[in-house]
Scaffold this active site. Structure first.
Site, PDB file in Angstrom:
ATOM      1  N   ARG A   1       7.620  18.427  -1.092  1.00  0.00           N
ATOM      2  CA  ARG A   1       7.848  17.416  -1.366  1.00  0.00           C
ATOM      3  C   ARG A   1       8.827  15.969  -0.883  1.00  0.00           C
ATOM      4  O   ARG A   1       8.511  15.067  -1.793  1.00  0.00           O
ATOM      5  CB  ARG A   1       8.356  16.858  -3.027  1.00  0.00           C
TER       6      ARG A   1
ATOM      7  N   TYR B   1      -4.150  -6.943 -11.125  1.00  0.00           N
ATOM      8  CA  TYR B   1      -5.627  -5.705 -11.744  1.00  0.00           C
ATOM      9  C   TYR B   1      -4.509  -5.533 -12.859  1.00  0.00           C
ATOM     10  O   TYR B   1      -3.470  -5.092 -13.374  1.00  0.00           O
ATOM     11  CB  TYR B   1      -4.703  -4.285 -10.474  1.00  0.00           C
TER      12      TYR B   1
ATOM     13  N   ASP C   1      -0.006  -7.512  -3.083  1.00  0.00           N
ATOM     14  CA  ASP C   1      -1.068  -6.476  -3.705  1.00  0.00           C
ATOM     15  C   ASP C   1      -2.046  -6.593  -2.389  1.00  0.00           C
ATOM     16  O   ASP C   1      -2.895  -7.647  -2.960  1.00  0.00           O
ATOM     17  CB  ASP C   1      -1.158  -5.491  -5.080  1.00  0.00           C
TER      18      ASP C   1
ATOM     19  N   LYS D   1      -9.144   1.810  -3.035  1.00  0.00           N
ATOM     20  CA  LYS D   1     -10.850   1.310  -2.462  1.00  0.00           C
ATOM     21  C   LYS D   1     -10.789   1.864  -1.108  1.00  0.00           C
ATOM     22  O   LYS D   1     -11.583   2.530  -0.862  1.00  0.00           O
ATOM     23  CB  LYS D   1      -9.855   0.071  -2.360  1.00  0.00           C
TER      24      LYS D   1
END
Ligand SMILES: *Cc1c(COP(=O)(O)O)cnc(C)c1O
Length: 399
Positions: A62, A115, A180, A205
């Site tokens: 982590r 988005y 973005d 994407k």
């Protein structure tokens, strides 16, 4: 020597291969790492929790993972950034950034459209930031002493509106701007070069590019990356090393894929514009998107996304979704294959009617993500689906 972006796509994040004696990225699945030397372990733990990019001992997955670190390195190079921090999804990346911005204030600004789920997250206030949606030209007057962040998306999802990054940066003053840039990819646009502080990608994407990885990345300066790594370690919004491997593998063909998909999109956009079922094609360079001229100054190409507004409204859009055979009727974008979806009914469903109207998202709008198939095969499928929609919309008159 600084290589071109095409070469960086292929070679980025592979700098340690010669030392390791490997040719493909090793996948390190360890969750924990032996700490034989406690002093080294303690120092490493402290460094990683403080957000350092690496340490002598990774300690725990982590805190650090070398497979993830390699793809971060590759994406940083593509964006011309010092650093990149990878997360389990684009939304996890955005959430970490919003939470990490919280110490600078509880207010933020965002320019619609964005988005749908980002819109939802910002509106929800879940991350402790109160988001005000503004027009790009209102930013300067809406900045407050407690404004922690300004968020824009360009090209915007789903209308392909362009936003002037440099102008937003000027208007924001000392307030960091996040862009973005998922629709553009680093192949077509580098927001940091226009003064943005952070560039965010849904790596699900184009960066992954094959519809099989969910991932999100933020590229930024090393000083800004540290709090993001600390946030990732604290909240556990990790990218799994197997996903990081697939993402890294996808990156190597990014330039090729974007080039080919964009070439297809340019051809399809001009043919679609002449189809009887289509009222308007929203595609940069066609004079139909907001700030269309930015295509020439801010981008290196229009990309492979477009939105179509159909004369026949919702019914016509539904017919096209049902009628496509080669093209997949599905959300998401940026894959090697072509996808079509209905923003009002799916990705931007979470917006209320007024917000959807304000964004220009109509009932007859479809968003097309063009893939790398043969453009003639795509056109054959699209035109038969649109013909079906045209026929359908004429039925009531004929009856
Ligand atoms: C998909 C998408 C996101 C969210 O990314 P996930 O990887 O699905 O969490 C954010 N911004 C844009 C522009 C997107 O297309």
């Amino acid at each position: 020597m600084k290589h071109t972006i095409d070469t960086r796509c292929v070679h980025g994040g592979r700098e340690d291969f010669a030392t390791l004696g490997v040719h493909a990225p090793p996948i390190d699945l360890s969750t924990t790492y032996p700490v034989a030397d406690l002093a080294v372990g303690t120092a490493s733990f402290d460094a990683l929790v403080a957000g350092e990019a690496s340490a002598a001992n990774p300690i725990y997955a982590r805190l650090h993972n070398p497979t993830v670190a390699r793809v971060e390195q590759a994406i940083a190079q593509l964006e011309g950034a010092e650093a990149c921090v990878a997360f389990g999804s684009g939304m996890a990346a955005l959430t970490a950034l919003l939470m990490a911005s919280r110490p600078s204030g509880s207010h933020m600004l965002a320019v619609r459209p964005i988005y749908g789920t980002s819109d939802h997250l910002l509106k929800s206030g879940l991350t402790g930031l109160d988001c005000e949606f503004v027009r790009a030209d209102e930013i300067a007057q809406r900045i407050r002493p407690d404004t922690a962040l300004v968020l824009i998306e360009t090209p915007a999802n789903p209308t392909l509106d362009l936003v002037d990054i440099a102008a937003v940066v000027r208007a924001a003053g000392t307030v960091p701007v996040v862009v973005d840039s998922s629709f553009a990819t680093p192949i077509l646009q580098n927001p940091l070069a226009f003064g943005a502080r952070y560039v965010l990608h849904s790596a699900t994407k184009f960066l992954g590019g094959h519809g099989d990885v969910i991932a999100g990345v933020i590229a930024c300066a090393e000083t800004d990356a540290k709090p993001l790594r600390t946030m990732r370690a604290a909240t556990g919004a990790l990218l799994h090393p197997l996903a990081a491997y697939l993402l890294h593998r996808g990156l190597s063909t990014l330039a090729l894929r974007v080039e080919r998909a964009q070439r297809n999109a340019i051809e399809l956009a001009s043919r679609l514009q002449r189809h009887a079922a289509v009222r308007c094609v929203y595609f940069p360079g066609h004079g139909t998107v907001r700030n269309d001229a930015l295509l020439k100054t801010q981008m290196r190409g229009p990309g492979a996304l477009m939105a179509l507004d159909l004369h026949g409204g919702h019914a016509a859009a539904a017919t096209v979704m049902r009628a496509v055979r080669l093209i997949t009727p599905a959300v998401s974008l940026g894959s090697v294959d072509t996808l079509i979806q209905h923003p009002a009914g799916l990705t931007h469903r979470v917006l209320d009617d007024a917000a959807r109207r304000e964004c220009g998202i109509t009932a007859g709008m479809l968003r097309l993500s063009v893939g790398i198939e043969s453009v003639e095969d795509l056109w054959a499928d699209l035109s038969q689906a649109l013909d079906a929609a045209t026929a359908g919309s004429r039925l009531p008159e004929a009856a």
